[in-house]
Design an enzyme around this catalytic site. Structure first.
Site, short mmCIF file in Angstrom:
data_model
loop_
_atom_site.label_atom_id
_atom_site.label_comp_id
_atom_site.label_asym_id
_atom_site.label_seq_id
_atom_site.Cartn_x
_atom_site.Cartn_y
_atom_site.Cartn_z
N THR A 155 0.81 -1.32 -0.07
CA THR A 155 0.46 0.10 0.53
C THR A 155 0.40 1.78 0.13
O THR A 155 1.69 1.19 0.65
CB THR A 155 -0.85 0.09 1.83
OG1 THR A 155 -1.44 -0.92 1.50
CG2 THR A 155 -1.66 1.16 1.63
N SER B 35 -1.85 -4.76 8.20
CA SER B 35 -2.87 -5.85 8.46
C SER B 35 -3.88 -5.26 8.61
O SER B 35 -5.00 -4.59 9.72
CB SER B 35 -2.90 -7.32 9.58
OG SER B 35 -1.29 -7.00 9.48
#
Length: 308
Positions: free
Chosen positions: A174, A227
């Protein structure tokens, strides 16, 4: 930090990123991409531009680079398609925009910006977000433009239940940016392709305001990676800002405590944070995180591994 000073920090994801898992060529390309993203944001901040424009510009660069899990090079869902998420937030007004599950916008972060600026909403998803993108005249791309061979291989390996899928996944991440401009305003932006093999319309923390993305001039701006489900359950961005604003904790203390809470839920990852005074910091609980920073004091750093 005086009002006239600015600061920019970016990330390209965290994970099992070590000299053993990343080739020399991959490292060089990642560093070059991070450097280009810094240049894009710096060009705006150094000439008195807004933090909001700077984080959008920096993230757009990373969305176009296939080395990262955002825009081109995004993780593929179980059906082999890329669905993209992004968010952006302004610290002065706490205006925000986000999109989830978009399939054709070349720069999802810019679509999130349009949601913030040109709609009464904060979060648009799926076909509606794609339609809004067309209405706004944003640059489109064919769905296969986002797909790269490594991601196709990774999805196939995951379906075979192969460890190779995990190895490939840890080389991508990301992307995000946080900034403080000369006027003292903060902003944050995050963009992602999510996780490999996702289905049922799964959405992680990146486009969720208060989880993967947050900006508040009273405290800090945050962009997260890791996560997603654990970051959502903790509300990482807002939690860091609340500890700073209400408890008077430093950026480092607040960030370390919140990431420890994420670990307690079984999650790992990292954040980049810039405070109201301009202090910027990164913290991560993985072996590496693609990251870089620059500011008006001529400090500039690009790093990948835990110590470099």
């Amino acid at each position: 930090m005086s009002v006239s000073r600015w600061s920019l920090m970016i990330h390209g994801g965290s994970g099992i990123i070590t000299p053993d898992t990343l080739s020399a060529e991959g490292e060089a390309r990642a560093r070059a991409a991070l450097d280009r993203a810094l240049n894009a944001g710096e060009a705006i901040l150094a000439t008195g531009g807004s933090s909001l424009d700077a984080v959008e510009a920096a993230v757009r660069v990373l969305e176009d680079d296939p080395h990262f899990n955002a825009g081109r090079g995004s993780a593929l869902g179980l059906d082999g398609t890329a669905t993209l998420d992004a968010a952006i937030m302004a610290g002065d007004s706490r205006a925000a925009g986000a999109v989830a599950g978009v399939t054709r916008t070349r720069h999802p972060v810019s679509l999130a910006r349009r949601v913030m600026d040109e709609s009464p909403h904060v979060l648009l998803a799926g076909a509606g977000a794609d339609a809004f993108s067309l209405d706004q005249g944003l640059e489109q791309a064919r769905p296969d433009w986002f797909v790269i061979p490594e991601r196709v291989y990774q999805l196939a390996a995951m379906k075979r239940d192969s460890a190779d899928a995990f190895d490939v996944d840890m080389k991508y991440g990301t992307v995000g940016a946080v900034a403080r401009d000369m006027a003292g305003h903060l902003a944050a932006a995050t963009s992602t392709g999510g996780v490999t093999g996702k289905r049922w319309g799964r959405i992680g923390d990146s486009p969720i305001i208060g989880a993967g993305t947050w900006a508040d001039d009273r405290a800090c701006a945050v962009s997260a990676t890791g996560s997603g489900e654990s970051f959502l359950r903790v509300g990482v961005g807002h939690e860091i800002a609340a500890r700073i604003r209400l408890s008077g904790e430093s950026i480092d203390t607040a960030t370390t405590a919140v990431l420890a809470e994420v670990q307690g839920l079984g999650g790992t990852g990292g954040v980049i944070v810039v405070g109201a005074g301009g202090h910027a910091a990164w913290h991560f609980t993985t072996p590496g995180m693609y990251r870089a920073r620059t500011d008006s004091m001529n400090r500039r750093e690009v790093a990948i591994f835990s110590d470099t």
